[in-house]
Design an enzyme around this catalytic site. Structure first.
Site, PDB file in Angstrom:
ATOM      1  N   CYS A 158       0.832  -1.209   0.000  1.00 57.44           N
ATOM      2  CA  CYS A 158       0.000   0.000   0.000  1.00 57.44           C
ATOM      3  C   CYS A 158       0.865   1.257   0.000  1.00 57.44           C
ATOM      4  CB  CYS A 158      -0.893   0.004   1.244  1.00 57.44           C
ATOM      5  SG  CYS A 158       0.083  -0.082   2.734  1.00 57.44           S
ATOM      6  N   ASP A 211       5.930 -28.141  22.261  1.00 61.42           N
ATOM      7  CA  ASP A 211       4.506 -28.141  21.983  1.00 61.42           C
ATOM      8  C   ASP A 211       3.989 -29.460  22.566  1.00 61.42           C
ATOM      9  OD1 ASP A 211       2.034 -27.541  20.701  1.00 61.42           O
ATOM     10  OD2 ASP A 211       2.538 -29.099  19.249  1.00 61.42           O
TER      11      ASP A 211
END
Lengths: 66, 859
Positions: free
Chosen positions: B21, B526
């Site tokens: 942008c 994890d």
């Protein structure tokens, strides 16, 4: 490129010759033989050139934009 | 990218990736404008290009690239990898990095001495690859293409053998003639006059013996040092050339002009010039021989690649070269044969030894649908499989590529060592000049006595003058200070370490990954799929009265048609215990409660307390049992038949066999261990307590895992995250070291700096042990290399002379210098026999002990 090499060579040779000259001057105060004086000055010139070449060449290269 | 010159200033066009942008445009313009030396910036969103006018004396492409990357965008550069020949030391590395790095379009350059490769990120529109290669050639080195695979290996071996042969011939010449010169010089001393003819001590004879050494084997040092020097770069060759040249020069002068005042005919130093050359070449030869051995791991991997494959085409089995196999080809493998490429078994059954790829010592069973890895060894049965990955995409090729790339990179510790060594040569020459001036003007007058000796030589320096004496010390300083060992210290150890890791199925993506792994303080696992198996299974069966098997059978009947993971776990559990559940006559799932089934007129209920309460089934002491199980993190399900409670079936995700041991080993290594999970805290803590986890990060949503890693890093800790390389990618990327576990065969897709081929937590421990051992080796090598210089320089400078009247001779300096290089290389080679302690205790892949755990929810 040629310009850089010549300019660098003039600078490092000049400074090395100056160092060798100073060495000769210093030996005049002592009782050194002529061979010791000349041999010593040559060695000082040689080592000074080796020390200065890698310092001077890139510096000149940078300055002259090579 | 392009560059133009405008009156001393330069204009460059950069391709910037990641702009979406107008604010991206503004950010990039601002970031570039802030750099000193940047005069004008125009960023174009549509083309993704930035046009920059700048002063090349004040700002470089690397600065611009960093400014852009600091704000989250990327300057797109090409990467080139090529081989640099003729490098011998760390200063060669520094010289090449400097020569390439100074080019305008070069963003980043890494030169590796051990692999003799350069990796350059550059803008091809500004600086072409040809210009980069030219820059290397200009400072006296050779450039060759990197050839990968077996061909590359053969080429590398050929080049190394050529180098070994070259140095061996030089060694034979310089060694033989040098020994004669040495004997000739010693002729008047000790017992030598008895068997050495006097003519061998004639200085002219010695001149004719020494000259071929200096201008034959010694020529390489003069040629290479001059090549560099005329472009303003210095390397070790210059030290050698100066040393050899100076000793030879004095010897010639004293032979033909003995009255010139350089010490006379008795101080000729022919042996110094001859043996100096011989010892330096001995060092080069030994280095060439041993250097090749540090890359043995890669060579071993390459050798694994099968040459032939048996492919089924048009119903016919034909043998073809393995590289001609195509995706979807059906291949056959017989017992005892190597599997040629990666694929999926379509027919047959066998066990396959995968140890060479995954480090797993126990053969793995393979049946239809299972994945097989190319280069692994089929053991017992024959089978057919469909090729899924061939050529450069096979797991083996990816591993080789990854290890090669890792060996090209540079650890932060090495960057410092290279920088120091790069400056060292100049420092040594300055030191030699200082030594000369000191001994010429001060030292000689203060301390010189005619009884002075050169260490380990019989003759005295009686006739020597101030110049000769100061000159010997100056030359000795040049030779003894050579930091050649420094250049090899780190890359050789990194090569050995990354190869050692690959042996155990542990792949480090770069030298920095090895160094970072060695410094870890916290390891986060994890939970689901990493600490645990990732799928629930039956852990407990409790019968209210009677048979436990009957309880499980009833539960399995009720769940037989269920697709719920817990139901599937019960059916699987029953089958594992030899019970084949019958088909229920009817089945009814009661959402949030459980299931109800009818079997031969019996009503079976399986579910939670609510279901039992609604159906008014008295649970009595089963309630207490259920609470106990739930406190341990398990899901307890009540079983009732015809309105009476029969028992409980508990289901949980189970810990992997090696989880507890891995955590214990990490604790032993002084690491803090944490677990991250989406589970509720009670469940998470129940599991954590079973494996001895120190810190529990519970109720963390998958998208917030990276944030938790960041929080730990903010506490000042160096954190590793161990998880699934795909699902846990953001957390792995956030961690200082991301460790992707159980990657299987598609290594290239993995996030993380460390990739573990197999699903064994002990490899996390082994990986850290390999990394620590490697960095320990690096530090030992640097200690030996710099330690040698620290001790040798004062010795060479003549520090001991005032006390002992002895001076180190240039040839002894050369011997010491060669020994230092050799000590570093030999120290690295000790890594070859290294076995990570955790693997000494537990063979790879061996199930050590079962450690069941539990969970109710999955992360």
């Amino acid at each position: 490129m040629k310009n850089i090499n010549v300019t660098s060579a003039i600078i490092y040779t000049g400074i090395s010759l100056l160092a060798a000259g100073l060495f000769l001057l210093a030996t005049s105060a002592g009782t050194y033989t002529i061979v010791e004086r000349v041999g010593g000055a040559a060695w000082v010139f040689f080592l000074s050139t080796i020390i200065l070449m890698p310092i001077i060449i890139p510096l000149v290269k940078r300055k002259l934009g090579g | 990218m392009a560059s133009t010159m405008t009156q001393g200033r330069k204009k460059i066009t950069l391709q910037i990736a990641g702009m979406t942008c107008a604010s991206c445009v503004a950010h990039n313009e601002e970031a570039l404008k802030e750099l000193p030396g940047v005069e004008k910036v125009v960023v174009n969103l549509a083309t993704g290009k930035a046009s920059v006018e700048y002063d090349p004396g004040r700002v470089t492409l690397a600065d611009m690239r960093k400014a852009v990357s600091d704000i989250g965008y990327e300057v797109v550069l090409d990467t080139a990898r090529f081989k640099i020949t003729g490098m011998t030391c760390a200063s060669c590395v520094a010289n090449n990095e400097k020569a390439i790095g100074e080019l305008l379009g070069v963003g980043k350059v890494t030169v590796n001495l051990a692999t003799e490769t350069a990796q350059v990120e550059y803008a091809p529109d500004i600086t072409s690859l040809a210009e980069i290669r030219k820059a290397v050639k200009e400072i006296g080195y050779g450039v060759e293409d990197v050839v990968g695979g077996q061909e590359g290996l053969d080429k590398e071996r050929e080049a190394r053998q050529k180098d070994i042969r070259f140095q061996l011939i030089n060694l034979i010449i310089s060694g033989t003639l040098g020994t004669l010169v040495m004997i000739g010089m010693l002729q008047p001393y000790w017992f030598f006059p008895n068997f050495v003819p006097a003519w061998l001590n004639n200085k002219v004879v010695l001149f004719f013996l020494t000259t071929p050494i200096v201008f034959g084997p010694g020529r390489q040092f003069f040629v290479k040092s001059w090549g560099g020097l005329k472009h303003g770069v210095t390397d070790m060759n210059l030290l050698y050339a100066t040393g050899i040249g100076a000793a030879y020069f004095i010897a010639v002068i004293n032979t033909f002009f003995p009255d010139a005042g350089f010490g006379g005919k008795e101080v000729t130093f022919y042996e110094a010039a001859a043996l100096l050359t011989a010892f330096i070449i001995l060092g080069r030869y030994l280095e060439a021989v041993t250097r090749g051995r540090t890359s043995e791991a890669i060579r071993r991997l390459m050798k694994l690649q099968p040459k032939r494959a048996r492919v089924v085409r048009d119903g016919q089995e034909t043998e073809i070269p393995a590289e001609e196999v195509q995706i979807d080809d059906i291949l056959t493998v017989r017992p005892g044969e190597a599997i040629p490429v990666d694929g999926i078994v379509t027919e047959g059954y066998s066990s396959v030894d995968q140890s060479m790829i995954t480090g797993e010592s126990i053969p793995v069973e393979k049946k239809a649908g299972d994945e097989v890895i190319g280069a692994t060894m089929n053991k017992t049965g024959a089978f057919k499989f469909r090729a899924t990955r061939v050529g450069k995409d096979t797991a083996l090729s990816q591993i080789i590529r990854l290890v090669e790339e890792a060996q090209t990179t540079k650890a932060p510790i090495q960057k410092i060592a290279d920088k120091v060594a790069g400056r060292f040569i100049l420092g040594v020459h300055a030191l030699a000049l200082m030594a000369f001036l000191f001994w010429f003007f001060i030292g000689f007058n203060l301390w010189f006595t005619p009884q002075s000796h050169l260490i380990l030589t019989p003759y005295q320096l009686t006739a020597i003058g101030a110049f000769g004496f100061a000159f010997i010390i100056s030359v000795t300083v040049l030779v003894i200070s050579c930091p050649c060992a420094v250049g090899l210290a780190t890359p050789s150890a990194i090569m050995a370490g990354s190869g050692k890791g690959a042996e155990y199925g542990i792949l480090f993506k770069g030298a920095d990954a090895i160094e970072a792994t060695s410094k870890l303080q916290v390891v986060i696992f994890d939970k689901t799929g990493t600490l645990t198996k990732g799928e629930p299974s039956v852990t407990d069966v409790i019968a209210k009265s009677g048979d436990e098997k009957e309880v499980l059978r009833l539960a399995a009947v009720a769940e037989k048609n269920s697709e719920h993971p817990l139901g599937e776990a019960i059916v699987r559990g029953a089958r594992q215990r030899g019970l084949e559940p019958e088909d229920a006559d009817s089945f009814n799932a009661i959402p949030g409660h459980g299931v109800e089934a009818q079997l031969k007129g019996r009503n079976i209920l399986l579910g939670n307390r609510k279901l039992m309460a609604e159906r008014k089934v008295p649970l009595d002491n089963l309630l207490q049992e259920a609470e106990r199980l739930e406190q341990a993190g398990k899901t307890a399900m009540f079983v009732a038949a015809d309105g009476k409670a029969a028992g409980i079936v508990a289901v949980a995700d189970t810990l992997k066999e090696t989880s507890a041991l891995a955590v214990e080993e990490l604790h032993r290594m002084g690491l803090e261990v944490a677990m991250i999970t989406g589970d509720n805290r009670r469940t998470a803590e129940a599991i954590a307590s079973q494996v001895g986890i120190d810190r529990v990060l519970a109720e963390v949503l998958p998208e917030n895992k990276a944030e938790e890693v960041k929080k730990l890093q903010q506490e000042g800790k160096t954190v590793a995250m161990v998880g699934d390389g795909i699902n846990d990618a953001p957390a792995l990327a956030q961690a200082d070291v991301g460790i992707a576990i159980g990657s299987g065969t598609d290594i290239a897709k993995e996030t993380g700096q460390v990739i573990l081929m197999k699903d064994d937590l002990l490899d996390v421990v082994a990986g850290m042990q390999v990394a620590r051992a490697t960095i320990r080796k690096v530090k030992e090598n640097l200690f030996w290399a710099f330690g040698y210089n620290t001790l040798a320089i004062p010795l060479g400078f003549g520090l001991l002379y005032p006390f002992f009247q002895q001076v180190v001779s240039p040839e002894l300096a050369a011997l010491l210098m060669a020994t230092s290089s050799l000590s570093v290389t030999l120290n690295t080679l000790r890594m070859r026999g290294y076995v990570p302690p955790v693997r000494r205790r537990a063979p790879p892949g061996a199930a050590l002990h079962a450690a069941p755990a539990a969970s109710t929810a999955s992360t």
